[in-house]
Design a protein around this motif. Structure first.
Motif, PDB file in Angstrom:
ATOM      1  N   SER A 105       0.838  -1.205   0.000  1.00 13.75           N
ATOM      2  CA  SER A 105       0.000   0.000   0.000  1.00 13.75           C
ATOM      3  C   SER A 105       0.872   1.252   0.000  1.00 13.75           C
ATOM      4  O   SER A 105       0.468   2.292  -0.522  1.00 13.75           O
ATOM      5  N   SER A 137      -2.914   5.753   1.717  1.00 10.27           N
ATOM      6  CA  SER A 137      -2.460   4.824   2.755  1.00 10.27           C
ATOM      7  C   SER A 137      -1.405   5.558   3.574  1.00 10.27           C
ATOM      8  O   SER A 137      -0.505   6.190   3.004  1.00 10.27           O
ATOM      9  N   SER A 191      -3.890  -3.921   7.909  1.00 14.62           N
ATOM     10  CA  SER A 191      -3.303  -2.983   8.866  1.00 14.62           C
ATOM     11  C   SER A 191      -4.340  -1.929   9.261  1.00 14.62           C
ATOM     12  O   SER A 191      -4.402  -1.500  10.400  1.00 14.62           O
ATOM     13  N   ARG A 192      -5.167  -1.553   8.285  1.00 13.68           N
ATOM     14  CA  ARG A 192      -6.175  -0.517   8.551  1.00 13.68           C
ATOM     15  C   ARG A 192      -7.128  -0.944   9.657  1.00 13.68           C
ATOM     16  O   ARG A 192      -7.385  -0.223  10.605  1.00 13.68           O
TER      17      ARG A 192
HETATM   18  C1  DP6 Z   1       2.368  -1.846  10.756  1.00 14.99           C
HETATM   19  O1  DP6 Z   1      -0.185   2.298   5.855  1.00 14.99           O
HETATM   20  O2  DP6 Z   1      -0.886  -0.100   5.539  1.00 14.99           O
HETATM   21  O3  DP6 Z   1       3.113  -1.322   8.571  1.00 14.99           O
HETATM   22  O4  DP6 Z   1      -2.957   3.885   6.473  1.00 14.99           O
HETATM   23  O5  DP6 Z   1      -4.734   2.197   6.826  1.00 14.99           O
HETATM   24  O6  DP6 Z   1      -3.455   2.214   4.681  1.00 14.99           O
HETATM   25  P1  DP6 Z   1      -3.426   2.486   6.155  1.00 14.99           P
HETATM   26  O7  DP6 Z   1      -2.390   1.460   6.799  1.00 14.99           O
HETATM   27  P2  DP6 Z   1      -0.880   1.103   6.385  1.00 14.99           P
HETATM   28  O8  DP6 Z   1      -0.305   0.741   7.827  1.00 14.99           O
HETATM   29  C2  DP6 Z   1       1.025   0.399   8.055  1.00 14.99           C
HETATM   30  C3  DP6 Z   1       1.200  -0.133   9.437  1.00 14.99           C
HETATM   31  C4  DP6 Z   1       2.555  -0.742   9.719  1.00 14.99           C
HETATM   32  C5  DP6 Z   1       3.515   0.279  10.308  1.00 14.99           C
HETATM   33  C6  DP6 Z   1       4.129   1.289   9.375  1.00 14.99           C
HETATM   34  O9  DP6 Z   1       4.304   1.029   8.177  1.00 14.99           O
HETATM   35  O10 DP6 Z   1       4.489   2.363   9.885  1.00 14.99           O
END
Ligand code: DP6
Ligand code: ADP
Ligand code: CO
Length: 331
Positions: A105, A137, A191-192
């Protein structure tokens, strides 16, 4: 009305986990990542007058209704920003597993933000592009830039101060990030959804928020001083804290599998044997291992011996957004 852009994924060392505004993708906390050379998305966008809706091809196939709706919602933000109404054909290729905890994403939305704004003739700086990518994202906010990147959460309600900045260039400090593949199925909890459930229900979430800004400070200090052990320690501890918040959620969940724990344990053993290696884990079972380039082969060999490990991809700090000639993608 046509452009092609390439964006690389990133691995967060200090994680983005939780939104304070879901519509604007405003995070609860600042985060810090390394953009990776090995994994990327290439996206071509062409706006056309005669289309009645957007057409989105991912890896050579038309996506389902739900994925198309997500893309249209994102392009509506871009159309609104540019003051145009034309629909678009989007043709994207992921050189990264999709929706498997490898941050597709991040590279996906960074690439489409860059290609669509360029196709519309907007000449945006990194800050503006970072804020637009954020609306697709959260992790995409950081993939606009190469090397070591911080996404400052910002304070304003409209999100106009929530964007990423490069803190060190990709060529200025050569770490190795080994991306250890255990499984590449789609994840059960995105992740969302995972971060939303955690913010809303986990009593451990406040503990996360109490310490994460200090972790950012410590990671930036380590990067400034090229202090690998300080960076590794704070990154590993930060990842463990993020995963701990999920076990407190209702209903509880974890992204870990038995192989995840086995790799974590092996890394701790390697440290006891005198090799500086640290792990981090995103919203998926796979583990990413940080080490110095000199130790890369030893760490890799140790992990490849494990029955749980399917493959290992060697990554290094990579570049930010680049634009490719229109001819590189068939529309
Ligand atoms: C655990 O960017 O995939 O990777 O904003 O809802 O699209 P959305 O979520 P996303 O979340 C990433 C979460 C993670 C930590 C990080 O990359 O910082
Ligand atoms: P991860 O980021 O770990 O791969 P996420 O659940 O955060 O998993 O994101 C996966 C979603 O990102 C996909 O379901 C899709 O909506 C979006 N995505 C992935 N690749 C692209 C792409 N190339 N272009 C646009 N959106 C993409
Ligand atoms: Co993601």
């Amino acid at each position: 009305m046509k452009a092609v852009a390439q964006a690389h994924t990133n691995i967060a060392l200090i994680k983005y986990w939780g939104k304070r505004d879901e519509a604007l993708f405003l995070p609860m906390n600042s985060s810090l990542s390394i953009t990776l050379d090995r994994f990327y998305t290439t996206t071509g966008v062409q706006f056309c007058k005669d289309l009645s809706k957007d057409i989105f091809m991912l890896n050579g196939e038309l996506v389902n209704e739900q994925e198309l709706a997500k893309m249209t919602r994102f392009l509506d933000i871009i159309r609104n920003y540019a003051g145009v109404q034309e629909h678009a054909i989007i043709n994207s290729t992921n050189k990264v597993p999709t929706a498997a905890g490898f941050a597709s994403s991040a590279s996906g939305y960074a690439a489409v933000a860059a290609a669509s704004t360029k196709a519309l003739g907007l000449e945006l700086g990194g800050k503006e592009l970072s804020m637009l990518a954020r609306r697709g994202s959260g992790s995409a906010t950081r993939s606009i830039f190469g090397g070591y990147v911080e996404w400052q959460k910002g304070e304003r309600e409209d999100g106009s101060d929530s964007y990423a900045k490069q803190i060190l260039g990709e060529k200025e400090w050569g770490l190795t990030i080994l991306s250890v593949l255990l499984e590449s199925k789609c994840k059960k909890v995105s992740s969302r959804e995972g971060m939303k459930r955690t913010v809303e229900t986990s009593p451990f979430y406040s503990g996360w928020l109490d310490t994460v800004e200090h972790d950012i400070y410590s990671a930036k200090e380590a990067i400034r001083n090229h202090d690998f052990d300080q960076l590794g320690k704070v990154s590993e501890a930060n990842a463990l804290k993020m995963h701990a918040t999920m076990l407190g959620a209702t209903p509880p969940f974890t992204y870990w599998q038995s192989g995840t724990l086995a790799v974590m344990e092996r890394i701790q053993e390697l440290r006891e044997e005198g090799i500086s290696a640290y792990f981090t884990i995103d919203a998926g079972p796979n583990v990413k291992v940080l080490c110095m380039p000199n130790d890369e082969e030893r760490v890799r060999a140790a992990l490849l011996h494990m029955s749980e490990v399917e493959d290992i991809y060697s990554c290094h700090p990579g570049p930010g957004i680049t634009y490719l000639p229109e001819s590189t993608m068939r529309m």
